[in-house]
Design a protein around this motif. Sequence first.
Motif, mmCIF file in Angstrom:
data_model
loop_
_atom_site.group_PDB
_atom_site.id
_atom_site.type_symbol
_atom_site.label_atom_id
_atom_site.label_comp_id
_atom_site.label_asym_id
_atom_site.label_seq_id
_atom_site.Cartn_x
_atom_site.Cartn_y
_atom_site.Cartn_z
ATOM 1 N N ARG A 35 7.524 -2.852 8.280
ATOM 2 C CA ARG A 35 8.036 -3.110 7.424
ATOM 3 C C ARG A 35 8.956 -3.241 7.078
ATOM 4 N N ASP A 36 10.528 -3.269 7.225
ATOM 5 C CA ASP A 36 11.819 -3.028 7.172
ATOM 6 C C ASP A 36 11.974 -3.543 5.617
ATOM 7 N N VAL A 37 12.873 -2.459 4.434
ATOM 8 C CA VAL A 37 13.630 -3.287 3.684
ATOM 9 C C VAL A 37 14.911 -3.099 3.578
ATOM 10 N N PRO A 38 15.903 -3.478 4.396
ATOM 11 C CA PRO A 38 17.066 -2.901 4.750
ATOM 12 C C PRO A 38 17.582 -2.981 2.409
ATOM 13 N N ASP A 39 17.136 -4.049 2.046
ATOM 14 C CA ASP A 39 17.531 -3.772 0.086
ATOM 15 C C ASP A 39 17.500 -2.272 0.452
ATOM 16 N N GLY A 40 16.253 -1.838 -0.203
ATOM 17 C CA GLY A 40 15.703 -1.307 -0.296
ATOM 18 C C GLY A 40 16.410 0.474 0.380
ATOM 19 N N LYS A 41 16.411 0.469 1.648
ATOM 20 C CA LYS A 41 17.150 1.035 2.566
ATOM 21 C C LYS A 41 16.018 2.067 3.415
ATOM 22 N N TYR A 42 14.699 1.264 3.443
ATOM 23 C CA TYR A 42 13.289 2.293 4.036
ATOM 24 C C TYR A 42 13.082 1.514 4.831
ATOM 25 N N THR A 43 12.287 1.783 5.823
ATOM 26 C CA THR A 43 11.084 0.683 6.088
ATOM 27 C C THR A 43 9.631 1.967 6.692
ATOM 28 N N LEU A 44 8.586 0.907 6.423
ATOM 29 C CA LEU A 44 7.229 1.496 6.243
ATOM 30 C C LEU A 44 6.794 1.690 7.955
ATOM 31 N N VAL A 45 6.089 2.235 8.520
ATOM 32 C CA VAL A 45 5.313 1.965 10.010
ATOM 33 C C VAL A 45 3.885 2.497 9.200
ATOM 34 N N PHE A 46 3.182 1.838 9.076
ATOM 35 C CA PHE A 46 1.718 1.495 9.350
ATOM 36 C C PHE A 46 0.609 2.750 10.809
ATOM 37 N N VAL A 47 0.551 3.440 10.121
ATOM 38 C CA VAL A 47 -0.440 4.495 11.886
ATOM 39 C C VAL A 47 -1.883 4.610 11.226
ATOM 40 N N GLY A 48 -3.025 4.431 12.810
ATOM 41 C CA GLY A 48 -4.129 4.678 12.099
ATOM 42 C C GLY A 48 -5.017 4.441 13.078
ATOM 43 N N TYR A 49 -6.114 4.567 13.703
ATOM 44 C CA TYR A 49 -7.368 4.662 14.549
ATOM 45 C C TYR A 49 -7.324 3.360 14.180
ATOM 46 N N ALA A 50 -7.251 2.798 13.324
ATOM 47 C CA ALA A 50 -8.414 1.119 12.166
ATOM 48 C C ALA A 50 -7.536 0.621 11.700
ATOM 49 N N ASP A 51 -7.293 -0.621 11.444
ATOM 50 C CA ASP A 51 -6.983 -1.476 10.740
ATOM 51 C C ASP A 51 -7.550 -0.543 9.191
ATOM 52 N N GLU A 52 -7.281 -0.531 7.736
ATOM 53 C CA GLU A 52 -7.960 -0.641 6.426
ATOM 54 C C GLU A 52 -8.951 -1.507 6.380
ATOM 55 N N ALA A 56 -11.167 2.722 7.311
ATOM 56 C CA ALA A 56 -10.002 4.019 7.966
ATOM 57 C C ALA A 56 -8.826 4.138 6.944
ATOM 58 N N ALA A 57 -9.206 4.456 6.615
ATOM 59 C CA ALA A 57 -7.792 5.620 5.903
ATOM 60 C C ALA A 57 -6.590 5.454 7.303
ATOM 61 N N VAL A 58 -5.184 5.342 7.189
ATOM 62 C CA VAL A 58 -3.875 5.694 7.880
ATOM 63 C C VAL A 58 -3.396 5.928 6.875
ATOM 64 N N VAL A 59 -2.251 6.476 8.072
ATOM 65 C CA VAL A 59 -0.885 7.047 7.978
ATOM 66 C C VAL A 59 0.364 5.838 7.449
ATOM 67 N N GLU A 60 0.338 6.227 6.478
ATOM 68 C CA GLU A 60 2.535 5.053 6.639
ATOM 69 C C GLU A 60 3.130 6.388 6.545
ATOM 70 N N LEU A 61 4.249 6.098 7.560
ATOM 71 C CA LEU A 61 5.426 6.692 7.451
ATOM 72 C C LEU A 61 6.516 5.745 6.485
ATOM 73 N N THR A 62 7.900 6.734 6.084
ATOM 74 C CA THR A 62 7.965 5.990 5.417
ATOM 75 C C THR A 62 9.601 6.896 5.461
ATOM 76 N N TYR A 63 10.644 5.678 6.502
ATOM 77 C CA TYR A 63 11.870 6.400 6.821
ATOM 78 C C TYR A 63 13.015 5.476 5.772
ATOM 79 N N ASN A 64 13.808 6.659 5.253
ATOM 80 C CA ASN A 64 14.624 6.677 3.868
ATOM 81 C C ASN A 64 15.664 6.437 4.415
ATOM 82 N N TYR A 65 16.484 4.710 4.591
ATOM 83 C CA TYR A 65 17.896 5.224 5.589
ATOM 84 C C TYR A 65 18.563 6.910 6.181
ATOM 85 N N GLY A 66 19.555 7.261 6.645
ATOM 86 C CA GLY A 66 19.718 8.402 6.653
ATOM 87 C C GLY A 66 19.166 9.531 6.153
#
Length: 78
Positions: A35-52, A56-66
């Motif tokens: 999920r890319d959120v340009p207005d909030g200046k961040y992107t979320l990527v959820f990774v895991g071995y299976a869906d919640e 299963a638990a997953v990892v949310e990778l959060t990238y804040n622009y810049g």
Amino acid sequence: MSQPRMLHTMIRVGDLDKSVAFYTGPMGMKELRRRDVPDGKYTLVFVGYADESTGAAVVELTYNYGVEKYDLGGGFGH
């Protein structure tokens, strides 16, 4: 009564592409959604071995622009 469970935990990352490559490569996880959120200046990527939805638990990778680096202990969240 159902048992409580962890849905996901969040890690802030400075290089989204490298982080996704690590989790989906050597760690063997799958990219579940992005999920890319340009207005909030961040992107979320959820990774895991299976869906919640499977319990299963997953990892949310959060990238804040810049933001390329976080202080030790400042990159972990919920």
